[in-house]
Design a protein around this motif. Structure first.
Motif, mmCIF file in Angstrom:
data_model
loop_
_atom_site.group_PDB
_atom_site.id
_atom_site.type_symbol
_atom_site.label_atom_id
_atom_site.label_comp_id
_atom_site.label_asym_id
_atom_site.label_seq_id
_atom_site.Cartn_x
_atom_site.Cartn_y
_atom_site.Cartn_z
ATOM 1 N N LEU A 305 0.615 -1.682 0.246
ATOM 2 C CA LEU A 305 0.203 -0.166 -0.129
ATOM 3 C C LEU A 305 1.071 1.610 -0.077
ATOM 4 C CD1 LEU A 305 -2.891 1.289 0.171
ATOM 5 C CD2 LEU A 305 -2.361 1.065 3.043
ATOM 6 N N LEU A 306 1.891 1.197 0.965
ATOM 7 C CA LEU A 306 2.955 2.854 0.898
ATOM 8 C C LEU A 306 3.813 2.799 -0.518
ATOM 9 C CD1 LEU A 306 4.514 2.111 4.579
ATOM 10 C CD2 LEU A 306 2.900 3.776 3.745
ATOM 11 N N ARG A 307 4.245 1.273 -1.210
ATOM 12 C CA ARG A 307 4.280 1.732 -2.505
ATOM 13 C C ARG A 307 3.851 1.954 -3.369
ATOM 14 N NH1 ARG A 307 9.416 -0.811 -5.196
ATOM 15 N NH2 ARG A 307 8.320 -2.091 -6.169
ATOM 16 N N LYS A 308 2.090 1.629 -3.368
ATOM 17 C CA LYS A 308 1.197 2.319 -4.130
ATOM 18 C C LYS A 308 1.377 4.450 -3.855
ATOM 19 C CE LYS A 308 -2.850 0.295 -5.976
ATOM 20 N NZ LYS A 308 -3.356 -0.111 -5.839
ATOM 21 N N ILE A 309 1.076 4.221 -2.434
ATOM 22 C CA ILE A 309 0.755 5.967 -2.505
ATOM 23 C C ILE A 309 2.245 6.746 -2.920
ATOM 24 C CG2 ILE A 309 0.429 7.672 -0.695
ATOM 25 C CD1 ILE A 309 -0.752 5.342 0.763
ATOM 26 N N ILE A 310 3.483 6.004 -2.475
ATOM 27 C CA ILE A 310 4.300 6.734 -2.609
ATOM 28 C C ILE A 310 4.653 6.441 -4.545
ATOM 29 C CG2 ILE A 310 7.082 6.499 -2.930
ATOM 30 C CD1 ILE A 310 7.006 5.574 -0.333
ATOM 31 N N LYS A 311 4.446 5.719 -5.275
ATOM 32 C CA LYS A 311 4.714 6.015 -6.785
ATOM 33 C C LYS A 311 3.405 6.698 -6.783
ATOM 34 C CE LYS A 311 6.147 1.323 -7.894
ATOM 35 N NZ LYS A 311 6.328 0.214 -8.481
ATOM 36 N N GLY A 312 2.279 6.571 -6.786
ATOM 37 C CA GLY A 312 0.698 7.700 -7.075
ATOM 38 C C GLY A 312 1.738 9.288 -7.231
#
Length: 314
Positions: A305-312
């Motif tokens: 989830l954190l990876r998706k937020i950072i990428k977004g």
């Protein structure tokens, strides 16, 4: 007498096959054999082998097995069964060997009749990158060593590529590649061989060029592949040796990466979840396991989830 058998599974390898086989023809000696298993290719792979390497086939240097498509594990196992060498190794059809491959391996086998002989490799995308590429090794201890002194380092680094080692054929009497497992099948077999081995000879030289292929299994994960890895992790529950802890950590990472590629939530059984928390506590201050992998063991879904937020946000 054949001291070395090289097994090459081929499935639709026409693009790179002549590069792989050509690198072998340039060096091969009369103490080695090459067993090529065409695993039901639908391209021109079999024609390339039969037409371009007729002399090698007629002389017995190359043996060609044509089978219906059954997967890389079955292909390698069939090659093992047809081999006669005292030692066995593997080459992938989209890679190639580097100068000195046969000289170094044959010299190592003769001087040090060990259980496993290891070598380095150079990863590459374009062939021109190989000359300037950095050598990679499964661990950093070279020469003749007892397996017990390096097994933790090998398992922590988790480079379980079959092409990185030459293995005494007796180890395959009771150890073959797991059929039906299409993801990390080499890890499952080789970790078992290392746990049974006693003596290793590690050549401090890269002898293999490994193509970084986006079309390989790790880049094309399917949901059913994950089931095999979860079953394998389950088989290790309760084992507390340090090298097994490293193995579990890397299996956990592989499972996470597979789910990430598939954009799925990770659902772990209560037993695996309980074991993973014990694993995290054991490895919390161990520098051989990265902070990233420790975070994944703690909560793979939160990490995702954190990876998706950072990428977004980028």
């Amino acid at each position: 007498m054949i001291s070395l058998s090289i097994i090459i599974p081929v499935y639709n390898g026409e693009e790179y096959l002549t590069q792989a086989l050509g690198s072998i023809v340039d060096q091969i000696d009369n103490q080695s054999e090459v067993i090529i298993i065409n695993d039901g290719s639908t391209d021109n792979s079999l024609s390339i082998i039969n037409n371009n390497y007729k002399n090698e086939i007629d002389s017995g240097l190359f043996k060609v097995i044509d089978q219906a498509n059954a997967g890389v594990s079955v292909a390698r196992n069939n090659g093992i069964k047809q081999s006669v060498g005292e030692y066995i190794t593997f080459i992938d059809a989209d890679d190639f060997i580097l100068p000195g491959y046969f000289l170094e391996i044959q010299a190592g086998i003769k001087a040090h009749p060990v259980d496993v002989l290891e070598m380095g490799y150079i990863p590459f995308i374009n062939k021109s990158d190989v000359s300037s590429g950095k050598a990679c090794y499964s661990h950093n201890t070279f020469g003749l060593v007892d397996s017990s002194t390096v097994i933790s380092s090998i398992f922590s680094r988790s480079l379980f590529y079959p092409f990185l080692r030459v293995i005494k054929r007796s180890f395959f009497d009771n150890n073959l590649f797991p059929v039906g497992i299409k993801f990390c099948e080499d890890l499952i077999l080789l970790q078992n061989i290392y746990r049974q081995s006693k003596h290793i000879y590690h050549i401090e030289k890269p002898l293999y060029a490994y193509r970084l292929n986006p079309n390989g299994a790790t880049g094309n994960v399917k949901p059913e592949y994950i089931t095999g890895m979860l079953s394998f992790y389950t088989s290790l529950l309760g084992k507390q040796e340090v090298h097994i802890m490293y193995l579990k950590a890397n299996i956990f990472y592989v499972i996470y990466k597979a789910h990430e590629n598939l954009n799925l939530k990770i659902n772990l059984s209560p037993n695996i979840r309980k074991d993973s928390l014990k694993l995290l506590w054991t490895l919390l201050w161990d520098n051989k396991i990265t902070k990233k992998r420790k975070f994944i063991i703690f909560s793979p879904n939160l990490f995702y989830l954190l990876r998706k937020i950072i990428k977004g946000s980028n």
